[in-house]
Write a protein that holds these residues in place. Structure first.
Motif, PDB file in Angstrom:
ATOM      1  N   THR A  81       0.865  -1.172   0.000  1.00 31.80           N
ATOM      2  CA  THR A  81       0.000   0.000   0.000  1.00 31.80           C
ATOM      3  C   THR A  81       0.902   1.223   0.000  1.00 31.80           C
ATOM      4  N   GLU A  87      -3.398  10.719  -1.145  1.00 31.91           N
ATOM      5  CA  GLU A  87      -3.856   9.542  -1.887  1.00 31.91           C
ATOM      6  C   GLU A  87      -3.270   8.261  -1.291  1.00 31.91           C
ATOM      7  N   THR A  88      -4.087   7.216  -1.256  1.00 29.42           N
ATOM      8  CA  THR A  88      -3.642   5.887  -0.848  1.00 29.42           C
ATOM      9  C   THR A  88      -4.077   4.908  -1.928  1.00 29.42           C
ATOM     10  N   PHE A  89      -3.147   4.039  -2.353  1.00 27.07           N
ATOM     11  CA  PHE A  89      -3.481   3.054  -3.376  1.00 27.07           C
ATOM     12  C   PHE A  89      -2.653   1.794  -3.160  1.00 27.07           C
ATOM     13  N   THR A  90      -3.131   0.693  -3.740  1.00 25.54           N
ATOM     14  CA  THR A  90      -2.387  -0.562  -3.682  1.00 25.54           C
ATOM     15  C   THR A  90      -1.508  -0.657  -4.924  1.00 25.54           C
ATOM     16  N   ARG A 133       1.075   0.769  -9.723  1.00 26.79           N
ATOM     17  CA  ARG A 133      -0.282   1.042  -9.212  1.00 26.79           C
ATOM     18  C   ARG A 133      -1.289   0.049  -9.798  1.00 26.79           C
ATOM     19  N   GLN A 135      -4.833  -0.958 -11.142  1.00 28.33           N
ATOM     20  CA  GLN A 135      -5.850  -0.185 -11.880  1.00 28.33           C
ATOM     21  C   GLN A 135      -7.237  -0.441 -11.338  1.00 28.33           C
TER      22      GLN A 135
END
Length: 135
Positions: A81, A87-90, A133, A135
């Motif tokens: 993560t 922003e936070t994303f896997t 990242r 999608q």
């Protein structure tokens, strides 16, 4: 202050500030990785190196002869993560090699010039991961 306590204070300041904390004037990101042995989540502040829609994680450890601990965690558990700004994303971490690694490292040096000095200080090739990242 020991290293773990120091990193934790950076993580706390990063989150309290909405991701605006800088290290010596350079923006940071946080990467949460599962520990290689424990499987427990570990949060590491790294220099933020945007790379297209992704980010780079440069395992420089300031030019130390040994890789940082998070390097081994990423190899064992590449699903991460990322927190950057608000922003936070896997993402999936992929270790780069050859020309792809050279291009990415050269780019990282343009964002954070000390990486070039760190590479000169050590005989190991500093590993570079791309945090791709999801999608």
């Amino acid at each position: 202050m020991d290293f773990v306590t120091y990193n934790q204070s950076i993580v706390e300041r990063f989150r309290e500030s909405g991701g605006t904390v800088k290290q010596n004037g350079y923006p940071l990101l946080l990467v949460t990785i599962k520990g290689a042995k424990t499987g427990q989540p570990r949060v590491y502040p790294l220099i933020s190196v945007p790379y297209g829609e992704h980010y780079l994680a440069v395992a420089s450890k300031g030019g130390d002869p040994k890789h940082p601990l998070w390097y081994y965690n990423l190899l064992a558990n590449p699903e991460v993560t990322v927190e950057v700004g608000q922003e936070t994303f896997t993402a999936t971490a992929r270790l780069l090699s050859g020309e792809e690694r050279e291009r990415a490292f050269a780019h990282a040096v343009t964002v954070f010039p000390p990486y070039a000095e760190y590479q000169k200080k050590t005989t190991r090739e500093i590993p570079v991961f791309v945090l791709e990242r999801h999608q």
